[in-house]
Design an enzyme around this catalytic site. Sequence first.
Site, PDB file in Angstrom:
ATOM      1  N   LYS A  35      13.560  -6.799   5.968  1.00  0.00           N
ATOM      2  CA  LYS A  35      13.249  -8.483   5.920  1.00  0.00           C
ATOM      3  C   LYS A  35      14.399  -8.999   5.305  1.00  0.00           C
ATOM      4  O   LYS A  35      14.974 -10.169   5.991  1.00  0.00           O
ATOM      5  CB  LYS A  35      12.003  -8.581   5.100  1.00  0.00           C
ATOM      6  N   LEU A 153      -0.360 -24.741   0.813  1.00  0.00           N
ATOM      7  CA  LEU A 153       0.163 -25.034   2.293  1.00  0.00           C
ATOM      8  C   LEU A 153      -0.607 -24.093   3.101  1.00  0.00           C
ATOM      9  O   LEU A 153      -1.375 -23.163   2.742  1.00  0.00           O
ATOM     10  CB  LEU A 153       1.671 -24.402   2.045  1.00  0.00           C
ATOM     11  N   CYS A 263      -6.171 -16.025   3.870  1.00  0.00           N
ATOM     12  CA  CYS A 263      -6.660 -16.720   2.728  1.00  0.00           C
ATOM     13  C   CYS A 263      -8.119 -16.983   2.546  1.00  0.00           C
ATOM     14  O   CYS A 263      -8.852 -16.339   1.707  1.00  0.00           O
ATOM     15  CB  CYS A 263      -6.058 -18.172   2.525  1.00  0.00           C
TER      16      CYS A 263
HETATM   17  N1  LIG Z   1      -0.267 -17.415   3.565  1.00  0.00           N
HETATM   18  C1  LIG Z   1      -0.608 -18.730   3.108  1.00  0.00           C
HETATM   19  O1  LIG Z   1      -0.705 -19.608   3.981  1.00  0.00           O
HETATM   20  C2  LIG Z   1      -0.926 -18.784   1.533  1.00  0.00           C
HETATM   21  C3  LIG Z   1      -1.133 -20.172   1.351  1.00  0.00           C
HETATM   22  C4  LIG Z   1      -1.572 -20.380  -0.285  1.00  0.00           C
HETATM   23  C5  LIG Z   1      -1.378 -19.167  -1.060  1.00  0.00           C
HETATM   24  N2  LIG Z   1      -1.259 -17.875  -0.594  1.00  0.00           N
HETATM   25  C6  LIG Z   1      -1.330 -16.775  -1.700  1.00  0.00           C
HETATM   26  O2  LIG Z   1       0.209 -16.471  -2.004  1.00  0.00           O
HETATM   27  C7  LIG Z   1       0.181 -15.070  -2.074  1.00  0.00           C
HETATM   28  C8  LIG Z   1       1.266 -14.675  -1.138  1.00  0.00           C
HETATM   29  O3  LIG Z   1       0.955 -14.867   0.121  1.00  0.00           O
HETATM   30  P1  LIG Z   1       1.766 -14.680   1.485  1.00  0.00           P
HETATM   31  O4  LIG Z   1       0.892 -14.871   2.770  1.00  0.00           O
HETATM   32  O5  LIG Z   1       2.910 -15.217   1.450  1.00  0.00           O
HETATM   33  O6  LIG Z   1       2.007 -13.005   1.389  1.00  0.00           O
HETATM   34  P2  LIG Z   1       3.076 -12.077   2.243  1.00  0.00           P
HETATM   35  O7  LIG Z   1       2.484 -10.755   2.570  1.00  0.00           O
HETATM   36  O8  LIG Z   1       3.456 -12.804   3.472  1.00  0.00           O
HETATM   37  O9  LIG Z   1       4.423 -11.936   1.235  1.00  0.00           O
HETATM   38  C9  LIG Z   1       4.192 -11.136   0.313  1.00  0.00           C
HETATM   39  C10 LIG Z   1       5.625 -10.513   0.056  1.00  0.00           C
HETATM   40  O10 LIG Z   1       5.806 -10.154  -1.389  1.00  0.00           O
HETATM   41  C11 LIG Z   1       6.667  -8.902  -1.106  1.00  0.00           C
HETATM   42  N3  LIG Z   1       6.380  -7.848  -2.301  1.00  0.00           N
HETATM   43  C12 LIG Z   1       5.592  -7.288  -2.723  1.00  0.00           C
HETATM   44  N4  LIG Z   1       5.682  -6.594  -4.098  1.00  0.00           N
HETATM   45  C13 LIG Z   1       7.110  -7.169  -4.259  1.00  0.00           C
HETATM   46  C14 LIG Z   1       7.910  -6.782  -5.355  1.00  0.00           C
HETATM   47  N5  LIG Z   1       7.429  -6.013  -6.516  1.00  0.00           N
HETATM   48  N6  LIG Z   1       9.197  -7.264  -5.575  1.00  0.00           N
HETATM   49  C15 LIG Z   1       9.702  -8.023  -4.439  1.00  0.00           C
HETATM   50  N7  LIG Z   1       8.860  -8.196  -3.353  1.00  0.00           N
HETATM   51  C16 LIG Z   1       7.555  -7.862  -3.214  1.00  0.00           C
HETATM   52  C17 LIG Z   1       6.171  -8.031  -0.057  1.00  0.00           C
HETATM   53  O11 LIG Z   1       7.223  -7.265   0.653  1.00  0.00           O
HETATM   54  C18 LIG Z   1       5.809  -9.443   0.930  1.00  0.00           C
HETATM   55  O12 LIG Z   1       7.217  -9.674   1.786  1.00  0.00           O
HETATM   56  C19 LIG Z   1      -1.189 -14.786  -1.681  1.00  0.00           C
HETATM   57  O13 LIG Z   1      -1.654 -14.613  -3.181  1.00  0.00           O
HETATM   58  C20 LIG Z   1      -1.847 -15.525  -1.062  1.00  0.00           C
HETATM   59  O14 LIG Z   1      -3.212 -15.625  -1.133  1.00  0.00           O
HETATM   60  C21 LIG Z   1      -1.082 -17.728   0.722  1.00  0.00           C
END
Ligand SMILES: NC(=O)c1ccc[n+]([C@@H]2O[C@H](COP(=O)([O-])OP(=O)(O)OC[C@H]3O[C@@H](n4cnc5c(N)ncnc54)[C@H](O)[C@@H]3O)[C@@H](O)[C@H]2O)c1
Length: 432
Positions: A35, A153, A263
């Site tokens: 990525k 968001l 979510c």
């Molecule tokens: N997707 C949404 O619309 C949204 C909106 C608001 C809040 N959230 C919250 O935000 C959080 C993240 O959601 P997302 O959709 O962005 O997740 P995602 O799965 O798209 O991204 C998470 C990323 O974290 C990386 N990761 C995991 N462990 C790691 C580490 N130790 N070091 C470095 N990178 C690491 C993964 O490789 C991945 O790329 C969740 O708790 C979700 O509930 C998501």
Amino acid sequence: MKLCMIGTGYVGLVSGVCFSDLGNDVICVDRDIQKIDGLKKGVIPIYEPGLDELVLKNYKNKRLKFSTDLKNSISKSDIIFICVGTPTKKKDNSADLSQIYNVAKEIRSSISKFKIIITKSTVPVTTGDEIEKIISQKVSKKLFSVVSNPEFLREGEAIRDFIYPDRVVIGTNDKKSNRILKNLYSPLTSKGAKFVNTSRRAAELIKYASNAFLATKITFINELANLCEKIDVNIEDISIGMGLDKRIGGRFLRAGPAYGGSCFPKDTKAVVTTADKFNTSLSVIKSVIKSNQNRSSLLLKRVFNILKNKVKGKKICFLGVTFKANTDDMRDSSSLSMIPSLIKKGAKINYFDPTGEKDEFKKIKNVKFSDSINLAIKDSDLIIIHTEWNDFKSINFKKEVNKKNFVIFDMRNIYSPTKMRNLKIKYFGIGR
Ligand SMILES: NC(=O)c1ccc[n+]([C@@H]2O[C@H](COP(=O)([O-])OP(=O)(O)OC[C@H]3O[C@@H](n4cnc5c(N)ncnc54)[C@H](O)[C@@H]3O)[C@@H](O)[C@H]2O)c1
């Protein structure tokens, strides 16, 4: 300010890019080497309108960097945002916090001067306390402050939502951190976003309460749509009539398939299990979860009725398979349960999605991706409009579909039933 986003997914990438566009130096870190390599070459891992231009612009002007080196990125930054995933634990439906706690352990071995550590990930109430405990096992409490800053968001509108939020919630009792974060977010609050400073635990709960409430609104209107179908009332009239009441509001009040995405399903489950842990039953949210879980089978039953239970050999086209428009996110999309169920009954599925073919369906026999709307619908007996993409809003079905007696099941109520009747097309919507 110097920021580090840990986790370069939807939240980490979008908020990191937007913070860099606001003039901060941002390093987006991820453990996924592919990525990060891709991002350095301009390959954007997710579909999000406007994101590629913003990434390229800020990567070129060097305010935005990508890295897999967590230690180095933390030591170069003043504010660390934790943006890793918090998926549902299969065992008990609680939030799996292993990614959060792993990051907390990595952070504690990289702190030598004061850092603000922020959870942007959605985490159950008291997670901030736990992160603080983990870090303080190795680092003096004087050298860090753990803050909750939930992200609101929406995928598909993520950049606009980040830049023009309704509110910025900062959960901390630490005055210094609050002052620094007020300053960080001042370009957004000066444009009208409300700045809410509260306790860390309250900020954590605000996020879950908001998502559970929105999920409740969707489920409420979906259930009313079931009633409307029996009494010859149009659910759209109910949504408008209710939504115009400012106390209620019209958003998230449109009937459709079960809510999905990354979510609502996981956050409703997590808040219920958290409350259970504190011996409190969130019975409203529990019944929302149950109703939503039943929704896909209820809509499937309608599909069977429309096809008069003759599903075997029928060519069914899905227009859109993601959980909503303007995203490529398939997490918890209702198509993931509907398509395999229809296949089991002997249907042949053709689907088109503007974000391309989906890995989830590649291995299922009799599910085919078509790379245009016309190709996808051409030979269909039944067309299911599953996702509300603009691309699907003015299709000339009469011209494009070869079959004489094709049927449309519009799960998003995009088309007017009267117009369809005038065109002599067999058409079904939701709640009308
Ligand atoms: N997707 C949404 O619309 C949204 C909106 C608001 C809040 N959230 C919250 O935000 C959080 C993240 O959601 P997302 O959709 O962005 O997740 P995602 O799965 O798209 O991204 C998470 C990323 O974290 C990386 N990761 C995991 N462990 C790691 C580490 N130790 N070091 C470095 N990178 C690491 C993964 O490789 C991945 O790329 C969740 O708790 C979700 O509930 C998501």
